[in-house]
Motif scaffolding. Structure first.
Motif, PDB file in Angstrom:
ATOM      1  N   GLU A   1     -20.426 -21.266 137.349  1.00 22.43           N
ATOM      2  CA  GLU A   1     -20.536 -21.061 138.830  1.00 22.43           C
ATOM      3  C   GLU A   1     -19.410 -19.870 138.878  1.00 22.43           C
ATOM      4  OE1 GLU A   1     -20.534 -24.177 141.836  1.00 22.43           O
ATOM      5  OE2 GLU A   1     -18.646 -23.550 142.640  1.00 22.43           O
ATOM      6  N   VAL A   2     -19.788 -19.228 139.488  1.00 25.61           N
ATOM      7  CA  VAL A   2     -18.820 -17.986 140.015  1.00 25.61           C
ATOM      8  C   VAL A   2     -18.445 -18.077 141.491  1.00 25.61           C
ATOM      9  CG1 VAL A   2     -18.453 -15.467 140.016  1.00 25.61           C
ATOM     10  CG2 VAL A   2     -20.122 -16.493 138.196  1.00 25.61           C
ATOM     11  N   ARG A   3     -17.179 -18.189 141.694  1.00 23.19           N
ATOM     12  CA  ARG A   3     -16.692 -18.286 143.226  1.00 23.19           C
ATOM     13  C   ARG A   3     -15.755 -16.985 143.431  1.00 23.19           C
ATOM     14  NH1 ARG A   3     -14.156 -24.227 142.077  1.00 23.19           N
ATOM     15  NH2 ARG A   3     -16.465 -25.471 141.848  1.00 23.19           N
ATOM     16  N   ILE A   4     -16.362 -16.271 144.617  1.00 23.45           N
ATOM     17  CA  ILE A   4     -15.567 -15.258 145.040  1.00 23.45           C
ATOM     18  C   ILE A   4     -15.328 -15.607 146.525  1.00 23.45           C
ATOM     19  CG2 ILE A   4     -15.292 -12.621 145.185  1.00 23.45           C
ATOM     20  CD1 ILE A   4     -15.727 -13.833 142.356  1.00 23.45           C
ATOM     21  N   PRO A   5     -14.116 -16.485 147.021  1.00 32.99           N
ATOM     22  CA  PRO A   5     -14.076 -16.831 148.329  1.00 32.99           C
ATOM     23  C   PRO A   5     -13.461 -15.854 149.107  1.00 32.99           C
ATOM     24  CG  PRO A   5     -12.252 -17.865 146.909  1.00 32.99           C
ATOM     25  CD  PRO A   5     -13.430 -17.288 146.036  1.00 32.99           C
ATOM     26  N   PRO A   6     -13.757 -15.530 150.236  1.00 34.79           N
ATOM     27  CA  PRO A   6     -14.603 -16.477 151.154  1.00 34.79           C
ATOM     28  C   PRO A   6     -15.960 -15.926 151.034  1.00 34.79           C
ATOM     29  CG  PRO A   6     -13.586 -14.803 152.567  1.00 34.79           C
ATOM     30  CD  PRO A   6     -13.142 -14.446 151.125  1.00 34.79           C
ATOM     31  N   PHE A   7     -16.334 -14.641 150.257  1.00 29.60           N
ATOM     32  CA  PHE A   7     -17.722 -14.334 150.450  1.00 29.60           C
ATOM     33  C   PHE A   7     -18.867 -14.829 149.654  1.00 29.60           C
ATOM     34  CE2 PHE A   7     -14.666 -10.449 151.189  1.00 29.60           C
ATOM     35  CZ  PHE A   7     -14.570 -10.562 152.632  1.00 29.60           C
ATOM     36  N   GLY A   8     -18.765 -15.428 148.906  1.00 24.90           N
ATOM     37  CA  GLY A   8     -19.845 -15.870 147.964  1.00 24.90           C
ATOM     38  C   GLY A   8     -19.584 -16.913 146.801  1.00 24.90           C
ATOM     39  N   ALA A   9     -20.501 -17.546 146.399  1.00 28.66           N
ATOM     40  CA  ALA A   9     -20.576 -18.103 145.193  1.00 28.66           C
ATOM     41  C   ALA A   9     -21.832 -18.397 144.597  1.00 28.66           C
ATOM     42  CB  ALA A   9     -19.992 -19.496 145.035  1.00 28.66           C
ATOM     43  N   ILE A  10     -22.137 -18.362 143.314  1.00 29.15           N
ATOM     44  CA  ILE A  10     -23.360 -18.246 142.575  1.00 29.15           C
ATOM     45  C   ILE A  10     -23.458 -19.095 141.315  1.00 29.15           C
ATOM     46  CG2 ILE A  10     -24.352 -16.232 143.463  1.00 29.15           C
ATOM     47  CD1 ILE A  10     -23.737 -15.052 140.434  1.00 29.15           C
ATOM     48  N   GLN A  11     -24.472 -19.607 141.004  1.00 27.87           N
ATOM     49  CA  GLN A  11     -24.617 -20.148 139.594  1.00 27.87           C
ATOM     50  C   GLN A  11     -25.504 -19.446 138.695  1.00 27.87           C
ATOM     51  OE1 GLN A  11     -26.081 -24.063 140.054  1.00 27.87           O
ATOM     52  NE2 GLN A  11     -23.923 -24.938 140.715  1.00 27.87           N
ATOM     53  N   CYS A  12     -24.957 -19.076 137.424  1.00 27.80           N
ATOM     54  CA  CYS A  12     -25.647 -18.501 136.736  1.00 27.80           C
ATOM     55  C   CYS A  12     -25.486 -18.624 135.230  1.00 27.80           C
ATOM     56  CB  CYS A  12     -25.192 -17.022 136.739  1.00 27.80           C
ATOM     57  SG  CYS A  12     -23.416 -16.522 136.518  1.00 27.80           S
ATOM     58  N   VAL A  13     -26.076 -18.069 134.281  1.00 24.76           N
ATOM     59  CA  VAL A  13     -25.971 -18.180 132.856  1.00 24.76           C
ATOM     60  C   VAL A  13     -26.855 -19.488 132.515  1.00 24.76           C
ATOM     61  CG1 VAL A  13     -24.593 -18.529 130.736  1.00 24.76           C
ATOM     62  CG2 VAL A  13     -23.714 -17.160 132.664  1.00 24.76           C
TER      63      VAL A  13
ATOM     64  N   THR B   1     -24.872 -30.856 138.267  1.00 25.24           N
ATOM     65  CA  THR B   1     -25.481 -31.133 139.409  1.00 25.24           C
ATOM     66  C   THR B   1     -24.499 -31.887 140.216  1.00 25.24           C
ATOM     67  OG1 THR B   1     -26.421 -33.165 138.298  1.00 25.24           O
ATOM     68  CG2 THR B   1     -27.707 -31.066 138.637  1.00 25.24           C
ATOM     69  N   ARG B   2     -23.173 -32.476 139.777  1.00 26.68           N
ATOM     70  CA  ARG B   2     -22.333 -33.255 140.611  1.00 26.68           C
ATOM     71  C   ARG B   2     -20.899 -32.787 140.443  1.00 26.68           C
ATOM     72  NH1 ARG B   2     -23.958 -39.341 141.282  1.00 26.68           N
ATOM     73  NH2 ARG B   2     -25.462 -39.065 142.711  1.00 26.68           N
ATOM     74  N   GLY B   3     -20.039 -32.972 141.257  1.00 27.46           N
ATOM     75  CA  GLY B   3     -18.509 -32.609 141.118  1.00 27.46           C
ATOM     76  C   GLY B   3     -18.281 -31.210 140.742  1.00 27.46           C
ATOM     77  N   THR B   4     -17.051 -31.138 140.072  1.00 28.49           N
ATOM     78  CA  THR B   4     -16.560 -29.729 139.805  1.00 28.49           C
ATOM     79  C   THR B   4     -17.398 -29.260 138.802  1.00 28.49           C
ATOM     80  OG1 THR B   4     -14.347 -30.212 140.781  1.00 28.49           O
ATOM     81  CG2 THR B   4     -14.416 -28.365 139.196  1.00 28.49           C
ATOM     82  N   PRO B   5     -17.749 -28.199 138.547  1.00 29.90           N
ATOM     83  CA  PRO B   5     -18.624 -27.562 137.451  1.00 29.90           C
ATOM     84  C   PRO B   5     -17.658 -27.549 136.131  1.00 29.90           C
ATOM     85  CG  PRO B   5     -19.212 -26.550 139.275  1.00 29.90           C
ATOM     86  CD  PRO B   5     -18.035 -27.249 139.650  1.00 29.90           C
ATOM     87  N   PRO B   6     -17.985 -27.747 134.924  1.00 31.63           N
ATOM     88  CA  PRO B   6     -17.146 -27.487 133.789  1.00 31.63           C
ATOM     89  C   PRO B   6     -17.105 -26.017 133.537  1.00 31.63           C
ATOM     90  CG  PRO B   6     -19.527 -28.269 132.989  1.00 31.63           C
ATOM     91  CD  PRO B   6     -19.327 -28.482 134.548  1.00 31.63           C
ATOM     92  N   ASN B   7     -17.889 -25.200 133.902  1.00 30.24           N
ATOM     93  CA  ASN B   7     -17.647 -23.781 133.771  1.00 30.24           C
ATOM     94  C   ASN B   7     -17.730 -22.979 135.084  1.00 30.24           C
ATOM     95  OD1 ASN B   7     -18.164 -23.704 130.487  1.00 30.24           O
ATOM     96  ND2 ASN B   7     -19.959 -24.767 131.447  1.00 30.24           N
ATOM     97  N   VAL B   8     -16.348 -22.592 135.337  1.00 26.42           N
ATOM     98  CA  VAL B   8     -16.050 -21.903 136.729  1.00 26.42           C
ATOM     99  C   VAL B   8     -15.325 -20.650 136.649  1.00 26.42           C
ATOM    100  CG1 VAL B   8     -14.972 -22.108 139.004  1.00 26.42           C
ATOM    101  CG2 VAL B   8     -16.078 -24.317 137.864  1.00 26.42           C
ATOM    102  N   VAL B   9     -15.878 -19.518 137.198  1.00 25.86           N
ATOM    103  CA  VAL B   9     -15.056 -18.251 137.261  1.00 25.86           C
ATOM    104  C   VAL B   9     -14.570 -18.043 138.642  1.00 25.86           C
ATOM    105  CG1 VAL B   9     -15.249 -15.948 136.897  1.00 25.86           C
ATOM    106  CG2 VAL B   9     -16.428 -17.391 135.242  1.00 25.86           C
ATOM    107  N   GLU B  10     -13.453 -17.642 138.850  1.00 29.41           N
ATOM    108  CA  GLU B  10     -13.084 -17.393 140.265  1.00 29.41           C
ATOM    109  C   GLU B  10     -12.088 -16.289 140.231  1.00 29.41           C
ATOM    110  OE1 GLU B  10     -11.544 -19.869 144.327  1.00 29.41           O
ATOM    111  OE2 GLU B  10     -11.656 -21.066 142.352  1.00 29.41           O
ATOM    112  N   ALA B  11     -12.155 -15.694 141.416  1.00 26.17           N
ATOM    113  CA  ALA B  11     -11.423 -14.391 141.806  1.00 26.17           C
ATOM    114  C   ALA B  11     -11.400 -14.171 143.094  1.00 26.17           C
ATOM    115  CB  ALA B  11     -11.867 -13.346 140.874  1.00 26.17           C
ATOM    116  N   ASP B  12     -10.341 -13.140 143.526  1.00 29.29           N
ATOM    117  CA  ASP B  12     -10.379 -12.749 145.013  1.00 29.29           C
ATOM    118  C   ASP B  12     -11.430 -11.642 144.855  1.00 29.29           C
ATOM    119  OD1 ASP B  12      -8.862  -9.888 144.814  1.00 29.29           O
ATOM    120  OD2 ASP B  12      -7.883 -11.160 143.381  1.00 29.29           O
ATOM    121  N   PRO B  13     -11.761 -10.912 146.088  1.00 25.34           N
ATOM    122  CA  PRO B  13     -13.001 -10.111 146.462  1.00 25.34           C
ATOM    123  C   PRO B  13     -12.599  -8.879 145.693  1.00 25.34           C
ATOM    124  CG  PRO B  13     -12.789 -11.336 148.259  1.00 25.34           C
ATOM    125  CD  PRO B  13     -11.536 -11.802 147.424  1.00 25.34           C
TER     126      PRO B  13
END
Length: 109
Positions: free
Chosen positions: A36-48, A54-66
């Motif tokens: 899951e790639v999270r770029i708050p507040p503009f978007g999030a996707i799942q990829c790879v 399917t439930r709870g916090t994903p084990p693989n998360v990327v997050e950054a500011d825009p």
């Protein structure tokens, strides 16, 4: 993204559109649902490709500011430098997205 070249903050709408275009391009290049790639507040996707989460916090998360996301996605800043500086956060063993970068052609340079 001329503002970034000048070291200025881009207009919110321009930044939003760039983030979304880059996320769309990443999902096209790396289809799947294991990261899951999270770029708050503009978007999030799942990829790879890989195990789907399917439930709870994903084990693989990327997050950054825009701004960081645009810089990394276009390789104005390297993935490794952004991680080292703490501007990019990645947890999980599938989160190194550097093989898909740069996401050129998604936004005007």
């Amino acid at each position: 993204m001329d503002a970034l070249e000048r070291g200025a903050e881009p207009e919110r709408s321009v930044l939003r559109d760039a983030v979304r275009a880059l996320l769309t391009e990443l999902s096209r290049r790396a289809p799947g649902r294991s990261v899951e790639v999270r770029i708050p507040p503009f978007g999030a996707i799942q990829c790879v490709a890989g195990p789907r989460h399917t439930r709870g916090t994903p084990p693989n998360v990327v997050e950054a500011d825009p701004v960081t996301w645009v810089l990394v996605a276009t390789q104005r800043v390297s993935w490794a430098d952004a991680l080292r500086d703490g501007r990019l956060r990645a947890s999980g063993n599938r989160t190194d997205l550097s093989e898909y970068l740069p996401l050129t052609g998604a936004v005007a340079d």
